[in-house]
Design a protein around this motif. Structure first.
Motif, PDB file in Angstrom:
ATOM      1  N   LEU A 117       9.849  -9.612   0.329  1.00 17.64           N
ATOM      2  CA  LEU A 117       8.577  -8.705  -0.116  1.00 17.64           C
ATOM      3  C   LEU A 117       7.804  -9.464   1.357  1.00 17.64           C
ATOM      4  O   LEU A 117       8.031 -10.361   2.333  1.00 17.64           O
ATOM      5  N   HIS A 118       6.723  -8.488   1.790  1.00 18.97           N
ATOM      6  CA  HIS A 118       5.781  -8.944   2.757  1.00 18.97           C
ATOM      7  C   HIS A 118       4.860  -8.920   1.896  1.00 18.97           C
ATOM      8  O   HIS A 118       4.345  -8.413   1.679  1.00 18.97           O
ATOM      9  N   GLN A 119       3.668 -10.041   3.230  1.00 18.42           N
ATOM     10  CA  GLN A 119       2.249 -10.596   2.982  1.00 18.42           C
ATOM     11  C   GLN A 119       1.503  -9.273   3.483  1.00 18.42           C
ATOM     12  O   GLN A 119       1.962  -8.682   4.057  1.00 18.42           O
ATOM     13  N   LEU A 120       0.384  -9.032   2.092  1.00 20.23           N
ATOM     14  CA  LEU A 120       0.182  -7.649   2.348  1.00 20.23           C
ATOM     15  C   LEU A 120      -1.734  -8.369   2.839  1.00 20.23           C
ATOM     16  O   LEU A 120      -1.910  -9.726   2.394  1.00 20.23           O
ATOM     17  N   ILE A 121      -1.154  -7.904   4.216  1.00 21.78           N
ATOM     18  CA  ILE A 121      -2.907  -8.148   5.303  1.00 21.78           C
ATOM     19  C   ILE A 121      -3.848  -7.166   5.014  1.00 21.78           C
ATOM     20  O   ILE A 121      -3.981  -5.913   4.867  1.00 21.78           O
ATOM     21  N   GLY A 122      -5.096  -7.477   3.869  1.00 20.96           N
ATOM     22  CA  GLY A 122      -5.843  -6.474   3.242  1.00 20.96           C
ATOM     23  C   GLY A 122      -6.574  -6.213   1.939  1.00 20.96           C
ATOM     24  O   GLY A 122      -6.226  -6.790   1.251  1.00 20.96           O
ATOM     25  N   GLU A 123      -7.111  -5.315   1.547  1.00 23.71           N
ATOM     26  CA  GLU A 123      -7.181  -5.534   0.653  1.00 23.71           C
ATOM     27  C   GLU A 123      -5.721  -4.757  -0.410  1.00 23.71           C
ATOM     28  O   GLU A 123      -4.991  -4.781   0.142  1.00 23.71           O
ATOM     29  N   ASP A 124      -5.843  -5.362  -1.825  1.00 19.72           N
ATOM     30  CA  ASP A 124      -4.786  -4.662  -3.029  1.00 19.72           C
ATOM     31  C   ASP A 124      -4.212  -3.761  -3.270  1.00 19.72           C
ATOM     32  O   ASP A 124      -5.096  -2.739  -3.015  1.00 19.72           O
ATOM     33  N   GLU A 125      -3.121  -3.473  -3.354  1.00 23.88           N
ATOM     34  CA  GLU A 125      -2.374  -2.571  -3.964  1.00 23.88           C
ATOM     35  C   GLU A 125      -2.578  -2.355  -5.092  1.00 23.88           C
ATOM     36  O   GLU A 125      -2.651  -2.877  -5.977  1.00 23.88           O
ATOM     37  N   PRO A 126      -2.289  -0.955  -5.644  1.00 20.58           N
ATOM     38  CA  PRO A 126      -1.990  -0.493  -7.699  1.00 20.58           C
ATOM     39  C   PRO A 126      -0.290  -1.249  -8.033  1.00 20.58           C
ATOM     40  O   PRO A 126       0.649  -2.078  -7.006  1.00 20.58           O
TER      41      PRO A 126
END
Length: 136
Positions: A117-126
């Motif tokens: 898994l890779h870190q999300l930078i920004g808004e949450d995803e569904p």
């Protein structure tokens, strides 16, 4: 820990721990999670699967959901010792941060489900279902 358990067995009798087994057993499936920079690698112990279709893996925000069944097969006789975790399970694991839906890779080999898994930078995803590649 084993020495401590043996001391209790000696003092209270061999059957002392049987009443606590449900408390002391680890959750299933057992997991190890490693972090390196902005990447997580999750190792999930799910032995005995004939097909990865028997398990479902989802990501929502910073939670990993794993649902399935660890088969043991048919057993006979009275159980004397039980250490192999098996049966239906539903496990959710908190991750240190939300992850990207477009950067998820999962494979199953020799009883281990490996999820990168890779870190999300920004808004949450569904919520995102994860496809698992079975490696023979």
């Amino acid at each position: 820990m084993q020495q401590w358990k043996k001391s209790f067995d000696h003092f209270f009798g061999d059957q002392f721990w049987h009443s606590f087994e449900h408390i002391m057993q680890p959750p299933i499936p057992q997991t190890n999670i490693y972090q390196m920079d902005k990447e997580l690698t999750c190792y999930v112990n799910i032995p005995g699967l004939d097909s990865v279709d028997a398990i479902k893996v989802y990501i929502k925000g910073n939670r990993l959901f794993i649902i399935g069944d660890i088969p043991l097969g048919e057993t006979e006789g009275q159980i004397i010792q039980q250490e192999i975790m098996h049966g239906a399970f539903e496990r959710s694991i908190d991750l240190p941060y939300p992850v990207r839906a477009d950067q998820i890779h999962a494979s199953y080999r020799a009883g281990l489900l490996i999820i990168r898994l890779h870190q999300l930078i920004g808004e949450d995803e569904p919520s995102t279902a994860i496809n698992i590649n079975q490696i023979d």
